[in-house]
Design a protein around this motif. Structure first.
Motif, mmCIF file in Angstrom:
data_model
loop_
_atom_site.group_PDB
_atom_site.id
_atom_site.type_symbol
_atom_site.label_atom_id
_atom_site.label_comp_id
_atom_site.label_asym_id
_atom_site.label_seq_id
_atom_site.Cartn_x
_atom_site.Cartn_y
_atom_site.Cartn_z
ATOM 1 N N UNK A 293 0.841 -1.197 0.000
ATOM 2 C CA UNK A 293 0.000 0.000 0.000
ATOM 3 C C UNK A 293 0.878 1.250 0.000
ATOM 4 N N UNK A 294 1.935 1.213 0.824
ATOM 5 C CA UNK A 294 2.858 2.346 0.866
ATOM 6 C C UNK A 294 3.590 2.494 -0.470
ATOM 7 N N UNK A 295 3.979 1.364 -1.075
ATOM 8 C CA UNK A 295 4.635 1.405 -2.379
ATOM 9 C C UNK A 295 3.718 2.043 -3.408
ATOM 10 N N UNK A 296 2.445 1.656 -3.360
ATOM 11 C CA UNK A 296 1.489 2.248 -4.278
ATOM 12 C C UNK A 296 1.294 3.732 -3.988
ATOM 13 N N UNK A 297 1.450 4.095 -2.705
ATOM 14 C CA UNK A 297 1.322 5.509 -2.348
ATOM 15 C C UNK A 297 2.404 6.347 -3.014
#
Length: 465
Positions: free
Chosen positions: A30-34
């Protein structure tokens, strides 16, 4: 015959083990996608034209990045199987040759990606958008080197169950990327206003920082120093190097086939104008955000299945696979409901509804996201299925299934229904849904029939047990 069920932990214990391994990977994804969401949001603040150009660039680049990342990610199942079989030396060999593979793939892809402007022009994109995309990618292409290195080091740490550090470093990357974007895109804090080129520089810097932090952790932490992953780094280990390519190339081609389907969909969407392409970028970013949960879970499932396979536990393989499938598809049911019932809540995060110039793009984005909700369940099921098969080293046939599903089912439907005289952008998204649904059904059936299809080598299972 040796009992291959003795190492199975039980369903409740497997659920707990999967959750403990998966939740940092899920949050990290999720953070990577952020990282990408931040880019999309800030490019959207520049206007639909910048968002459309950035979407073209990243849609072109991402399939190649994931092709290389898929090859390198073979480190995870191979290292997990080595750990399950207590072959510590093979863990080091795998990681070292994973770095070799990352360097080789980056060098091969670099000259192709450099030609992005000419390739986009050949596909019929607007010259101004193609030129802006080229300016962005001539800087962002440098991400290949630290980005593929990240795949290798993350795969190593995931195989050892050390997923929390991946989470922490990825969250740090989100803040680095957001700050660098804000400074370089808009010219804040005394930096020059570089717009799309600023976004590209921020992406390269962020990936360098994340790779350096994870590598330093792996080299200095007492739990991982014993693997000596960089000792005799320049010494070739050709059998292991080619094993990574043998296992990883189908993984990379599978990822490229899926993401490539979305990239071609962006090209199709570009034929309908800048607003349609900007709307596609918004809807795709929202759908990608929810997809990070089953993706992170599926990475943990590869490790859990690989450990059971290496330990010779038939029952453990079944438990690890089906637990991941239930959790992954269950979450996507929730995402489906949210996208169908309240799409405007998400789309307005990217485009300002008070700006009259954004109204057309917002209306299309809302419609596209509602359709995206329909394939969320299939999307979650197919990514979990393909990852649990990777834990069994089953990558070649799933690659062909993905190629057929995405390119012989999804793309023809998207092209046919997406023409201006039919359903236009809506038809393109329906084609994406068709390709994902086909892959979900066939790949899940393949795991269910793994014994009948000979995916598990009984001689190996008995020997390992």
């Amino acid at each position: 015959m040796t009992d291959t069920t003795r190492t199975a932990p039980g369903w409740a214990a497997e659920l707990r083990a999967t959750f403990l391994l998966a939740w940092p990977l899920v949050v990290a994804q999720v953070a990577q996608n952020a990282l990408f969401t931040t880019d999309v949001v800030m490019m959207g603040w520049l206007g639909p034209q910048y968002l459309a150009a950035g979407t073209l660039a990243t849609s072109f680049f991402t399939p190649f990045l994931l092709l290389g990342g898929g090859i390198v990610s073979a480190v995870a199942p191979l290292a997990a199987q080595a750990l399950g079989a207590r072959q510590i030396r093979n863990v080091r060999r795998t990681v070292r040759q994973g770095f070799w593979a990352a360097i080789v793939v980056a060098l091969l892809l670099f000259p192709l990606i450099w030609q992005i402007e000419h390739i986009l022009l050949a596909t019929g994109q607007e010259p101004e958008l193609a030129g802006m995309a080229g300016q962005y990618m001539h800087i962002a292409v440098l991400v290949l080197f630290p980005g593929l290195g990240l795949f290798a080091i993350r795969s190593f740490l995931s195989a050892l169950g050390s997923t929390q550090v991946i989470l922490y470093v990825t969250i740090a990357g989100v803040f680095v990327n957001a700050g660098a974007n804000y400074a370089l895109i808009f010219g804040n804090f005394g930096f020059p206003r570089l717009e799309l080129q600023g976004a590209a520089i921020a992406t390269v810097v962020t990936n360098l920082v994340m790779f350096a932090l994870l590598l330093a952790y792996a080299l200095t932490h007492r739990k991982y120093r014993r693997f000596h992953i960089l000792v005799r780094f320049w010494k070739p280990d050709w059998p292991r190097f080619w094993e990574i390519f043998r296992i990883g190339t189908p993984i990379g081609l599978t990822l490229m086939a899926e993401v490539g389907m979305f990239a071609v969909a962006a090209i199709f969407m570009g034929w309908h104008g800048t607003d349609a392409l900007a709307a596609h970028a918004v809807a795709l970013q929202c759908a990608s955000f929810s997809f990070m949960v089953p993706l992170g879970l599926s990475m943990a499932a590869t490790v859990r299945v690989g450990l059971a396979f290496g330990a010779g536990s038939d029952r453990g393989i079944a438990q690890a696979g089906w637990v991941a499938m239930i959790i992954g598809t269950g979450f996507m049911v929730i995402a489906c409901v949210l996208f169908l019932t309240m799409p405007q809540v998400f789309t307005r995060l990217f485009l300002d509804p008070a700006d009259p110039g954004n109204l057309a793009a917002l209306a299309m984005a809302t419609t596209f996201l509602a359709i995206a909700g329909l394939f969320q369940i299939a999307d979650g099921a197919q990514v979990v299925a393909v990852h649990i098969l990777r834990g069994l080293n089953d990558t070649k046939i799933p690659m062909f299934i993905a190629l057929f599903g995405y390119w012989c089912v999804g793309m023809p439907v998207a092209w046919f229904l997406g023409s201006p005289d039919r359903l236009a952008g809506i038809g393109i998204w329906l084609g994406l849904a068709a390709g994902l649904a086909f892959c979900a059904i066939v790949l899940t059936a393949r795991f269910a029939m793994r014994d009948r299809l000979g995916l598990i080598d009984r001689r190996r299972m008995v020997a390992a047990a």
